[in-house]
Structures are given as C-alpha cells and as structure tokens.
Design a protein around this motif. Sequence first.
Motif, PDB file in Angstrom:
ATOM      1  N   ARG A 189       0.738  -1.073   0.064  1.00 33.27           N
ATOM      2  CA  ARG A 189      -0.011  -0.088   0.134  1.00 33.27           C
ATOM      3  C   ARG A 189       0.890   1.185  -0.061  1.00 33.27           C
ATOM      4  NH1 ARG A 189      -4.897  -1.348   0.036  1.00 33.27           N
ATOM      5  NH2 ARG A 189      -5.884  -3.175   0.994  1.00 33.27           N
ATOM      6  N   SER A 190       2.071   1.020   0.619  1.00 31.99           N
ATOM      7  CA  SER A 190       3.111   2.265   0.700  1.00 31.99           C
ATOM      8  C   SER A 190       3.415   2.484  -0.598  1.00 31.99           C
ATOM      9  CB  SER A 190       4.239   2.216   1.679  1.00 31.99           C
ATOM     10  OG  SER A 190       3.491   2.268   3.092  1.00 31.99           O
ATOM     11  N   ASN A 191       3.836   1.310  -1.453  1.00 31.23           N
ATOM     12  CA  ASN A 191       4.230   1.589  -2.634  1.00 31.23           C
ATOM     13  C   ASN A 191       3.464   2.154  -3.586  1.00 31.23           C
ATOM     14  OD1 ASN A 191       4.933   0.304  -5.643  1.00 31.23           O
ATOM     15  ND2 ASN A 191       6.589   0.634  -4.587  1.00 31.23           N
ATOM     16  N   MET A 192       2.111   1.923  -3.461  1.00 31.02           N
ATOM     17  CA  MET A 192       0.948   2.226  -4.255  1.00 31.02           C
ATOM     18  C   MET A 192       0.837   3.743  -4.105  1.00 31.02           C
ATOM     19  SD  MET A 192      -1.995  -0.798  -3.613  1.00 31.02           S
ATOM     20  CE  MET A 192      -3.319   0.127  -4.608  1.00 31.02           C
ATOM     21  N   THR A 193       1.144   4.418  -2.984  1.00 30.53           N
ATOM     22  CA  THR A 193       1.173   5.824  -2.748  1.00 30.53           C
ATOM     23  C   THR A 193       2.222   6.584  -3.740  1.00 30.53           C
ATOM     24  OG1 THR A 193       0.233   5.315  -0.333  1.00 30.53           O
ATOM     25  CG2 THR A 193       1.513   7.649  -1.035  1.00 30.53           C
ATOM     26  N   LEU A 194       3.358   5.875  -3.902  1.00 30.15           N
ATOM     27  CA  LEU A 194       4.368   6.240  -4.809  1.00 30.15           C
ATOM     28  C   LEU A 194       3.957   6.190  -6.109  1.00 30.15           C
ATOM     29  CD1 LEU A 194       7.659   4.446  -3.653  1.00 30.15           C
ATOM     30  CD2 LEU A 194       6.954   6.826  -3.238  1.00 30.15           C
ATOM     31  N   CYS A 195       3.026   5.303  -6.363  1.00 29.39           N
ATOM     32  CA  CYS A 195       2.303   5.225  -7.709  1.00 29.39           C
ATOM     33  C   CYS A 195       1.396   6.286  -8.075  1.00 29.39           C
ATOM     34  CB  CYS A 195       1.854   3.829  -7.960  1.00 29.39           C
ATOM     35  SG  CYS A 195       2.988   2.255  -8.198  1.00 29.39           S
ATOM     36  N   GLU A 196       0.637   6.701  -6.859  1.00 26.89           N
ATOM     37  CA  GLU A 196      -0.290   7.650  -7.213  1.00 26.89           C
ATOM     38  C   GLU A 196       0.593   9.198  -7.481  1.00 26.89           C
ATOM     39  OE1 GLU A 196      -2.443   7.364  -3.386  1.00 26.89           O
ATOM     40  OE2 GLU A 196      -3.624   5.639  -4.164  1.00 26.89           O
ATOM     41  N   LYS A 197       1.622   9.205  -6.664  1.00 29.06           N
ATOM     42  CA  LYS A 197       2.470  10.379  -7.175  1.00 29.06           C
ATOM     43  C   LYS A 197       3.070  10.459  -8.372  1.00 29.06           C
ATOM     44  CE  LYS A 197       3.881  11.154  -2.016  1.00 29.06           C
ATOM     45  NZ  LYS A 197       5.248  11.247  -1.260  1.00 29.06           N
ATOM     46  N   GLU A 198       3.377   9.283  -8.895  1.00 30.39           N
ATOM     47  CA  GLU A 198       3.859   9.080 -10.370  1.00 30.39           C
ATOM     48  C   GLU A 198       2.613   9.560 -11.215  1.00 30.39           C
ATOM     49  OE1 GLU A 198       5.134   5.831 -13.279  1.00 30.39           O
ATOM     50  OE2 GLU A 198       6.387   6.024 -11.324  1.00 30.39           O
ATOM     51  N   LEU A 199       1.424   9.103 -10.852  1.00 31.22           N
ATOM     52  CA  LEU A 199       0.292   9.232 -11.544  1.00 31.22           C
ATOM     53  C   LEU A 199       0.172  10.810 -11.731  1.00 31.22           C
ATOM     54  CD1 LEU A 199      -1.843   7.542 -13.313  1.00 31.22           C
ATOM     55  CD2 LEU A 199      -3.125   7.627 -11.301  1.00 31.22           C
ATOM     56  N   ALA A 200       0.333  11.570 -10.613  1.00 29.47           N
ATOM     57  CA  ALA A 200       0.250  12.882 -10.564  1.00 29.47           C
ATOM     58  C   ALA A 200       1.158  13.656 -11.124  1.00 29.47           C
ATOM     59  CB  ALA A 200      -0.128  13.095  -9.044  1.00 29.47           C
ATOM     60  N   GLY A 201       2.310  12.878 -11.798  1.00 28.63           N
ATOM     61  CA  GLY A 201       3.112  13.634 -12.527  1.00 28.63           C
ATOM     62  C   GLY A 201       4.451  13.567 -11.714  1.00 28.63           C
ATOM     63  N   GLN A 202       4.564  13.295 -10.865  1.00 32.15           N
ATOM     64  CA  GLN A 202       6.151  13.407 -10.075  1.00 32.15           C
ATOM     65  C   GLN A 202       6.785  11.984 -10.368  1.00 32.15           C
ATOM     66  OE1 GLN A 202       5.563  13.942  -5.886  1.00 32.15           O
ATOM     67  NE2 GLN A 202       3.505  14.883  -5.877  1.00 32.15           N
ATOM     68  N   THR A 203       7.436  11.843 -11.592  1.00 34.11           N
ATOM     69  CA  THR A 203       8.255  10.830 -12.207  1.00 34.11           C
ATOM     70  C   THR A 203       9.537  11.037 -11.711  1.00 34.11           C
ATOM     71  OG1 THR A 203       8.593  12.192 -13.875  1.00 34.11           O
ATOM     72  CG2 THR A 203       6.523  10.519 -14.038  1.00 34.11           C
ATOM     73  N   PRO A 204      10.105   9.602 -11.325  1.00 37.94           N
ATOM     74  CA  PRO A 204      11.426   9.707 -11.014  1.00 37.94           C
ATOM     75  C   PRO A 204      12.299  10.286 -11.950  1.00 37.94           C
ATOM     76  CG  PRO A 204      10.261   7.588 -10.726  1.00 37.94           C
ATOM     77  CD  PRO A 204       9.522   8.222 -11.468  1.00 37.94           C
ATOM     78  N   PRO A 205      13.759  10.611 -11.661  1.00 36.91           N
ATOM     79  CA  PRO A 205      14.831  11.049 -12.644  1.00 36.91           C
ATOM     80  C   PRO A 205      14.980   9.744 -13.532  1.00 36.91           C
ATOM     81  CG  PRO A 205      15.731  10.799 -10.561  1.00 36.91           C
ATOM     82  CD  PRO A 205      14.161  10.645 -10.295  1.00 36.91           C
ATOM     83  N   ASP A 206      15.693  10.244 -14.817  1.00 35.30           N
ATOM     84  CA  ASP A 206      15.922   9.262 -15.954  1.00 35.30           C
ATOM     85  C   ASP A 206      17.059   8.165 -15.227  1.00 35.30           C
ATOM     86  OD1 ASP A 206      14.121  10.139 -17.552  1.00 35.30           O
ATOM     87  OD2 ASP A 206      15.683  11.419 -18.640  1.00 35.30           O
ATOM     88  N   VAL A 215       2.566   4.005 -15.121  1.00 35.95           N
ATOM     89  CA  VAL A 215       1.440   3.435 -14.180  1.00 35.95           C
ATOM     90  C   VAL A 215       0.042   4.168 -14.590  1.00 35.95           C
ATOM     91  CG1 VAL A 215       1.865   5.251 -12.475  1.00 35.95           C
ATOM     92  CG2 VAL A 215       0.721   3.211 -11.958  1.00 35.95           C
ATOM     93  N   ARG A 216      -0.914   3.495 -14.578  1.00 30.57           N
ATOM     94  CA  ARG A 216      -2.271   4.195 -15.091  1.00 30.57           C
ATOM     95  C   ARG A 216      -3.123   3.890 -14.110  1.00 30.57           C
ATOM     96  NH1 ARG A 216      -3.718   0.708 -20.060  1.00 30.57           N
ATOM     97  NH2 ARG A 216      -3.329  -0.823 -18.771  1.00 30.57           N
ATOM     98  N   LYS A 217      -4.422   4.829 -13.742  1.00 27.50           N
ATOM     99  CA  LYS A 217      -5.428   4.685 -12.755  1.00 27.50           C
ATOM    100  C   LYS A 217      -5.747   3.308 -12.725  1.00 27.50           C
ATOM    101  CE  LYS A 217      -9.320   6.787 -10.635  1.00 27.50           C
ATOM    102  NZ  LYS A 217      -9.805   5.500 -10.210  1.00 27.50           N
ATOM    103  N   GLU A 218      -6.368   2.515 -14.053  1.00 28.17           N
ATOM    104  CA  GLU A 218      -6.917   1.478 -14.225  1.00 28.17           C
ATOM    105  C   GLU A 218      -5.895   0.222 -13.506  1.00 28.17           C
ATOM    106  OE1 GLU A 218      -6.087   2.630 -18.452  1.00 28.17           O
ATOM    107  OE2 GLU A 218      -6.477   3.450 -16.662  1.00 28.17           O
ATOM    108  N   ASP A 219      -4.649   0.595 -13.370  1.00 26.01           N
ATOM    109  CA  ASP A 219      -3.696  -0.323 -13.018  1.00 26.01           C
ATOM    110  C   ASP A 219      -3.518  -0.200 -11.561  1.00 26.01           C
ATOM    111  OD1 ASP A 219      -2.648  -1.081 -15.601  1.00 26.01           O
ATOM    112  OD2 ASP A 219      -1.109   0.721 -15.521  1.00 26.01           O
ATOM    113  N   LEU A 220      -3.544   0.866 -10.916  1.00 26.65           N
ATOM    114  CA  LEU A 220      -3.892   1.065  -9.646  1.00 26.65           C
ATOM    115  C   LEU A 220      -5.063   0.282  -8.990  1.00 26.65           C
ATOM    116  CD1 LEU A 220      -2.245   4.220  -8.557  1.00 26.65           C
ATOM    117  CD2 LEU A 220      -1.109   2.098  -8.281  1.00 26.65           C
ATOM    118  N   ASP A 221      -6.039   0.603  -9.831  1.00 26.90           N
ATOM    119  CA  ASP A 221      -7.361   0.145  -9.269  1.00 26.90           C
ATOM    120  C   ASP A 221      -7.218  -1.318  -9.105  1.00 26.90           C
ATOM    121  OD1 ASP A 221      -8.538   2.667  -9.090  1.00 26.90           O
ATOM    122  OD2 ASP A 221      -9.596   2.657 -10.918  1.00 26.90           O
ATOM    123  N   ALA A 222      -6.716  -2.147 -10.254  1.00 28.41           N
ATOM    124  CA  ALA A 222      -6.533  -3.523 -10.425  1.00 28.41           C
ATOM    125  C   ALA A 222      -5.789  -4.168  -9.263  1.00 28.41           C
ATOM    126  CB  ALA A 222      -6.260  -3.832 -11.652  1.00 28.41           C
TER     127      ALA A 222
END
Length: 232
Positions: A189-206, A215-222
Amino acid sequence: MAWWKRIGCGFQLFLIFSLLIGTYTAWWWIDSARTCETQDEYNLRGICLMRIQERAEQGDNAAQWAYGNYLETQLKESEGRAWQLRAMHGARIGADLRDHMIGYCDRMQGFQASTVETIMLRVAPNSPDAHLRLFQLYTYPGCGAFDLDKASAQIPLLTQCAHLAIARYLGIAAEKRYRISPSTRLAIRSNMTLCEKELAGQTPPDTTVQEILAVRKEDLDALSRSLAALEP
C-alpha cells in the motif's frame, strides 16, 4: 563540355554512378549523425554506432549494454555477450542493472543466479533504486534466485512505483499459495502511494530504475482489488 563528350559513354556512366554512390554515402553518414538520438540500440549505424563503440571502450556502462545488444542483432552473440557481462560486472548504480540480468538468469553463460544476485546486492546499498531489480529477480520463476520470502523483504525498500512487479508478485503468490503477511501488505500500500504520486506527474529521474510501462489509474485500481481479495 568538350571533355565530357571525349571521354565516351561508358566512362560517363561510370562517373555518374560514382557520383550517385558518393552522394548517397555522404547523405547516409550525415543522416546517421542527425538521427543518433532516435536510433535504438538494436539498429545503430554510422557515426552513432562509432560513438557508442567508443564510449563502450572507455567504460561507459550504458554504452556497453547498448553495444552488446547491437552486436547480438548482427549475429555476433559471443562478442555481444562479452560486452553485456562486462557491463553487468561494472554496475555501480541501479540504472546499470538491466532486464537482461533477469531474462538471461541461468539461461546464458555468465548470468548464473548467484552472480546476478551478488551484483545486485552489491549495488543496492549505495543505490536504493536497485531494490526493484532484486524484487524482479526474486519473482522470476525461470531463475534459481526465485524466492518469495526474499521478494517480500524487498517491497518495503522500493523507492519507486513498482505496480507491474507487485502485480506479478501477487499473481505468483496466489499460484504458489504463498501467504502474504500483514506487514508486506502494508508495504504494498505504501508503494501504491508512490504510484499515485507518479500518476500525478512526480516521475523519478531518468537515472532511477523504472518499470517499462508508466502507471495508469486502472492499473492501481486492479492492484487495489487484488490486494483486497487476499485472504486475511
């Protein structure tokens, strides 16, 4: 134009043909430099290929992986594998750890499970994003490093969204009837929080190890449904 008439038809055709070849060759080299940024490692050519080879010989890790991949496409498997092994053993950061290390694990000479795991464990303390590669390694059934206990231990250490790897982990755990502990569920669940941040545009550096698909919203829902469906 008198000289042109004197040289004869055959030589005229030869000069025209040579000019066309020279023009095409010049264009090919110029185009290879112009398109270097868009060439992938499997279709390198011209100046771009020369640059990659030079960087690989100078010790650039990414270039070594790329040059090894290119050589494989040219049916020079042994030479390409040598460059890939050189890159693997020279890894210093998480981004140096490539999917090849997992896909080739126990399938290609030099990529034995113990070797791959040892290199990843060496890199991880100084490059925490490498824990994603370890997690992927421990959930790869074709590799001798497969271990769901070790995989579970990696989840709290993940520093980036790992929705694909976690979904794979949950699927394998269900197949193997492996019980996922409450602490591991919390870590997911903590990792899913990171995914939600990425979904909001906070992507990690290259320079950070990232999964192949964003990640997509449907991926997190599944993923959320799969987690909720686990037995207590």
